[in-house]
Design an enzyme around this catalytic site. Sequence first.
Site, short mmCIF file in Angstrom:
data_model
loop_
_atom_site.label_atom_id
_atom_site.label_comp_id
_atom_site.label_asym_id
_atom_site.label_seq_id
_atom_site.Cartn_x
_atom_site.Cartn_y
_atom_site.Cartn_z
N THR A 71 0.80 -1.22 0.00
CA THR A 71 0.00 0.00 0.00
C THR A 71 0.84 1.27 0.00
OG1 THR A 71 -0.25 -0.18 2.41
CG2 THR A 71 -2.02 -1.10 1.04
N LYS A 72 2.17 1.16 0.06
CA LYS A 72 3.02 2.33 -0.16
C LYS A 72 3.12 2.67 -1.64
CE LYS A 72 5.91 1.86 3.98
NZ LYS A 72 7.29 1.69 4.50
N TYR A 136 5.37 -7.94 22.86
CA TYR A 136 5.19 -9.32 22.45
C TYR A 136 4.49 -10.07 23.57
CZ TYR A 136 8.20 -8.47 18.44
OH TYR A 136 8.71 -7.99 17.26
N ASP A 165 -1.10 -13.25 23.00
CA ASP A 165 -1.39 -13.00 21.58
C ASP A 165 -2.74 -13.58 21.19
OD1 ASP A 165 0.96 -11.65 20.87
OD2 ASP A 165 2.07 -13.51 20.62
#
Length: 392
Positions: A71-72, A136, A165
Amino acid sequence: MKKVLEGIRVLDQGTFITGPAAGMLLADLGADVIKVEQPGSGDPFRAFKGGLYSPHYQTYNRNKRSVTLNTKDKDDLAVMDELVRSADVYIQNFRPGAADRLGVGEGRLRDINPRLVYCSISGFGQTGPSASRPAYDSVAQAASGFLGLLINPENPRVVGPALADAITGFYAAYGILGALFDRGRTGVGSTVEVSMLEAMCHFNLDAFTHFYSVGEVMGPYSRPSVSQSYVMKCKDGKWLALHMSSPEKFWQGLANAIERPNLFEDPRFCDRNARIQHQETLIKVLSEIFITKDRNAWCERLLAQDVPHAPMYDPSEALEDPQAKHLEILVSGQHPEMGLFRTVRPPVNFDGEHAKSVVPPPVLGEHNDDILGPIRATLGQKPPSTGSGSDV
């Protein structure tokens, strides 16, 4: 199984676990989840011994389709915008600020599609003194006060799977479902924000309640002591678990199973409070008994006496248990390139039916032609040549 989210399209631009786990939960319920990945490398969790289909990646990416967009790149961003127009949900777990740099920030995407439910997952929240810190699993467990409940003080080291997570992914999916329900009433999407810190603090609710109600700081043995939970090694080197709780019938059943009918007449073990106070001694007594027979023999005896127990299985054993087989917990699918894929089905059943099939995780960019091809044609773009994007 009924696809309760059929017709809902989700763009999952998450990486590693938190975002992909949220997307997987929605996919399991029937949503069309399109995983948006970097060209060339994809989700970093794909990498495994030089390949792009690791067990880690497989765990959280079933029932999805994969496309690659950087998307850059302005052309890829234009394609992404068209996907956003057709989407109901967007998920990302970038560090705060990264989404804006990639052109997929909340404000921009909600301008394109006001009905969009935008889910942003972070480590420590979008604002505040720790917002920019890397987070993390073990970091979130520690910061929330949860890790201390798992660490054995006699051998202090991090143990177990990536709970923070996965749990954060569950909370994200929970928030998304609530936002979709709200959109059904208002017609307008919401922004759902979940941080690993907030998720794990909520998951650690019991410890906070004990502290704020009675001033007790719980440790790794607090709950097992009160619940009277035990693990016992057997003669064959295998282990089993006991969860005895309070009913005296369970203790008498245990006494009968181990052929010590008078054991719990001992003042040290005669009632719940005594057993809690002398748990270490009771563990020693029971350990010396359980080491004398193989696990299967003990399980037969415990089952006959209705004692709450289970073999402490490893992954090679658990789904071979007759009850797990009866519930058809193990499901499989066939990927045209990667072959047989086996996994655990979703645990939720609708109208007495459960999921009996699964779509294996996609290879990188597997659905570019199907999903992106028509969009590029409409925009007058040529299909891109192979190339690699840049990581955030």
